[in-house]
Design a protein around this motif. Structure first.
Motif, PDB file in Angstrom:
ATOM      1  N   GLU A 140       0.818  -1.208   0.000  1.00  0.00           N
ATOM      2  CA  GLU A 140       0.000   0.000   0.000  1.00  0.00           C
ATOM      3  C   GLU A 140       0.855   1.262   0.000  1.00  0.00           C
ATOM      4  O   GLU A 140       0.614   2.193  -0.783  1.00  0.00           O
ATOM      5  CB  GLU A 140      -0.921  -0.008   1.221  1.00  0.00           C
ATOM      6  CG  GLU A 140      -1.868   1.188   1.239  1.00  0.00           C
ATOM      7  CD  GLU A 140      -2.733   1.197   2.490  1.00  0.00           C
ATOM      8  OE1 GLU A 140      -3.317   0.147   2.826  1.00  0.00           O
ATOM      9  OE2 GLU A 140      -2.819   2.262   3.131  1.00  0.00           O
TER      10      GLU A 140
ATOM     11  N   LEU B 274       0.970   4.069  -3.031  1.00  0.00           N
ATOM     12  CA  LEU B 274       0.755   5.490  -2.757  1.00  0.00           C
ATOM     13  C   LEU B 274       1.927   6.322  -3.244  1.00  0.00           C
ATOM     14  O   LEU B 274       1.750   7.397  -3.823  1.00  0.00           O
ATOM     15  CB  LEU B 274       0.551   5.710  -1.257  1.00  0.00           C
ATOM     16  CG  LEU B 274      -0.871   5.510  -0.766  1.00  0.00           C
ATOM     17  CD1 LEU B 274      -0.903   5.386   0.751  1.00  0.00           C
ATOM     18  CD2 LEU B 274      -1.746   6.680  -1.214  1.00  0.00           C
TER      19      LEU B 274
ATOM     20  N   TRP C  17       1.910   6.696  -6.961  1.00  0.00           N
ATOM     21  CA  TRP C  17       0.881   7.641  -7.353  1.00  0.00           C
ATOM     22  C   TRP C  17       1.329   9.079  -7.129  1.00  0.00           C
ATOM     23  O   TRP C  17       1.176   9.955  -7.990  1.00  0.00           O
ATOM     24  CB  TRP C  17      -0.355   7.316  -6.527  1.00  0.00           C
ATOM     25  CG  TRP C  17      -1.543   8.087  -6.885  1.00  0.00           C
ATOM     26  CD1 TRP C  17      -1.840   8.657  -8.090  1.00  0.00           C
ATOM     27  CD2 TRP C  17      -2.601   8.381  -6.019  1.00  0.00           C
ATOM     28  NE1 TRP C  17      -3.037   9.280  -8.003  1.00  0.00           N
ATOM     29  CE2 TRP C  17      -3.524   9.130  -6.745  1.00  0.00           C
ATOM     30  CE3 TRP C  17      -2.877   8.075  -4.689  1.00  0.00           C
ATOM     31  CZ2 TRP C  17      -4.707   9.591  -6.187  1.00  0.00           C
ATOM     32  CZ3 TRP C  17      -4.039   8.518  -4.143  1.00  0.00           C
ATOM     33  CH2 TRP C  17      -4.955   9.270  -4.887  1.00  0.00           C
ATOM     34  N   ARG C  18       1.929   9.331  -5.960  1.00  0.00           N
ATOM     35  CA  ARG C  18       2.428  10.658  -5.621  1.00  0.00           C
ATOM     36  C   ARG C  18       3.535  11.134  -6.548  1.00  0.00           C
ATOM     37  O   ARG C  18       3.646  12.310  -6.843  1.00  0.00           O
ATOM     38  CB  ARG C  18       3.034  10.634  -4.220  1.00  0.00           C
ATOM     39  CG  ARG C  18       2.052  10.639  -3.124  1.00  0.00           C
ATOM     40  CD  ARG C  18       1.752  12.063  -2.726  1.00  0.00           C
ATOM     41  NE  ARG C  18       0.876  12.066  -1.556  1.00  0.00           N
ATOM     42  CZ  ARG C  18       0.188  13.125  -1.167  1.00  0.00           C
ATOM     43  NH1 ARG C  18       0.272  14.257  -1.815  1.00  0.00           N
ATOM     44  NH2 ARG C  18      -0.583  13.050  -0.117  1.00  0.00           N
TER      45      ARG C  18
ATOM     46  N   LYS D  44       4.073   2.529 -13.057  1.00  0.00           N
ATOM     47  CA  LYS D  44       2.819   3.276 -12.982  1.00  0.00           C
ATOM     48  C   LYS D  44       1.694   2.348 -12.570  1.00  0.00           C
ATOM     49  O   LYS D  44       1.784   1.127 -12.733  1.00  0.00           O
ATOM     50  CB  LYS D  44       2.505   3.970 -14.302  1.00  0.00           C
ATOM     51  CG  LYS D  44       2.311   3.040 -15.462  1.00  0.00           C
ATOM     52  CD  LYS D  44       2.100   3.844 -16.749  1.00  0.00           C
ATOM     53  CE  LYS D  44       2.060   2.920 -17.958  1.00  0.00           C
ATOM     54  NZ  LYS D  44       2.047   3.674 -19.231  1.00  0.00           N
ATOM     55  N   LEU D  45       0.660   2.950 -12.005  1.00  0.00           N
ATOM     56  CA  LEU D  45      -0.490   2.182 -11.534  1.00  0.00           C
ATOM     57  C   LEU D  45      -1.273   1.612 -12.700  1.00  0.00           C
ATOM     58  O   LEU D  45      -1.489   2.294 -13.704  1.00  0.00           O
ATOM     59  CB  LEU D  45      -1.427   3.087 -10.721  1.00  0.00           C
ATOM     60  CG  LEU D  45      -0.913   3.590  -9.371  1.00  0.00           C
ATOM     61  CD1 LEU D  45      -1.847   4.659  -8.832  1.00  0.00           C
ATOM     62  CD2 LEU D  45      -0.805   2.445  -8.375  1.00  0.00           C
ATOM     63  N   THR D  46      -1.711   0.381 -12.559  1.00  0.00           N
ATOM     64  CA  THR D  46      -2.683  -0.168 -13.507  1.00  0.00           C
ATOM     65  C   THR D  46      -4.084   0.134 -12.968  1.00  0.00           C
ATOM     66  O   THR D  46      -4.221   0.647 -11.854  1.00  0.00           O
ATOM     67  CB  THR D  46      -2.538  -1.692 -13.601  1.00  0.00           C
ATOM     68  OG1 THR D  46      -2.855  -2.249 -12.325  1.00  0.00           O
ATOM     69  CG2 THR D  46      -1.129  -2.093 -14.009  1.00  0.00           C
ATOM     70  N   SER D  47      -5.089  -0.193 -13.720  1.00  0.00           N
ATOM     71  CA  SER D  47      -6.450   0.045 -13.205  1.00  0.00           C
ATOM     72  C   SER D  47      -6.706  -0.807 -11.957  1.00  0.00           C
ATOM     73  O   SER D  47      -7.349  -0.343 -11.022  1.00  0.00           O
ATOM     74  CB  SER D  47      -7.491  -0.225 -14.286  1.00  0.00           C
ATOM     75  OG  SER D  47      -7.273  -1.485 -14.863  1.00  0.00           O
TER      76      SER D  47
ATOM     77  N   VAL E  78      -5.171   1.038  -9.068  1.00  0.00           N
ATOM     78  CA  VAL E  78      -6.014   2.159  -8.652  1.00  0.00           C
ATOM     79  C   VAL E  78      -7.187   1.659  -7.816  1.00  0.00           C
ATOM     80  O   VAL E  78      -7.499   2.216  -6.757  1.00  0.00           O
ATOM     81  CB  VAL E  78      -6.537   2.922  -9.886  1.00  0.00           C
ATOM     82  CG1 VAL E  78      -7.614   3.912  -9.480  1.00  0.00           C
ATOM     83  CG2 VAL E  78      -5.391   3.630 -10.596  1.00  0.00           C
TER      84      VAL E  78
ATOM     85  N   LEU F   8      -6.120   0.766  -4.347  1.00  0.00           N
ATOM     86  CA  LEU F   8      -5.913   1.955  -3.506  1.00  0.00           C
ATOM     87  C   LEU F   8      -7.232   2.561  -3.058  1.00  0.00           C
ATOM     88  O   LEU F   8      -7.382   2.988  -1.911  1.00  0.00           O
ATOM     89  CB  LEU F   8      -5.113   3.013  -4.262  1.00  0.00           C
ATOM     90  CG  LEU F   8      -3.599   2.963  -4.125  1.00  0.00           C
ATOM     91  CD1 LEU F   8      -2.974   4.169  -4.808  1.00  0.00           C
ATOM     92  CD2 LEU F   8      -3.177   2.936  -2.658  1.00  0.00           C
TER      93      LEU F   8
END
Lengths: 108, 108
Positions: free
Chosen positions: A9, A13, A16-17, A77-80, A83, A86
């Motif tokens: 987690e 985060l 993402w930031r 990078k985040l995948t769906s 996301v 999160l």
DNA sequence: AATATTTATTCTACAAAATAGAAAAAATAC
DNA sequence: GTATTTTTTCTATTTTGTAGAATAAATATT
């Protein structure tokens, strides 16, 4: 347990930031700063790999930069799914912490 | 890592929420409800023991109740160290989540 | 052009935490 | 006294996290 471990987690985060600056060393620096805890190198790269295998993150190789040194950066990078994980984590946190005053110690 | 594992944090929060009804089975029910995840029996009692050993929780034996069945309940309450650990966890969460919009997926 | 320095990741053994669920305990209900 | 219910204890296994040496790849220095 929930779908994300604690370290996972934190790392999602951080990714993402950090937007397009999300690679191992930066993620580690950011999390050490925010948590105030020393986090070993393995404490970042091991869960990062796991998050890619689980498809919460996607990795891509960076282009060489004008700065000196280093293997080529591996950006994330985040995948769906990442996301969604999160968003779910946020929902759970909000439920747990919502409406609680600063916790205090009731002796007795 | 930080001072609390994920499960430890959830359990401290549950103990705090449940006040004088904080014992294993209730804690488990509460956390299953809030997180939406099935949590095994061991997933509660193992970290509960650890939290007592680490002195974040104090345990005390309950009196028999008019309800049927069961070993005597083992209730838990936060110690001052437990409260401090939760306050620290809250601080870190607030820093990490603060000002972030609902995360969204940027494809590309 | 060697060598040093810097930035970065990979790898892996070890330790800690979480999971699963059977077994045991202790009470009331039938 | 047998069944049922509620609760905890126990422990083997799996998953996660930790630590840090080794490796890699670039520029800086002499």
């Amino acid at each position: 347990m929930s779908i994300l471990s604690k370290q996972e987690e934190l790392i999602l985060l951080a990714v993402w930031r950090l937007h397009d600056e999300a690679y191992g060393v930066k993620i580690r620096k950011y999390l050490i700063e925010v948590t105030g805890c020393d986090i070993s190198i393995g404490g970042i790269y091991v869960p990062l790999d796991r998050l890619v295998r689980k498809e919460f993150l996607q990795a891509y190789q960076g282009e060489p930069t004008p700065e000196r040194g280093g293997m080529s950066k591996r950006y994330y990078k985040l995948t769906s799914e990442g996301v969604e994980a999160l968003q779910e984590a946020r929902r759970v946190h909000e439920t747990l912490w919502e409406g609680l005053p600063q916790p205090s110690f009731s002796s007795g």
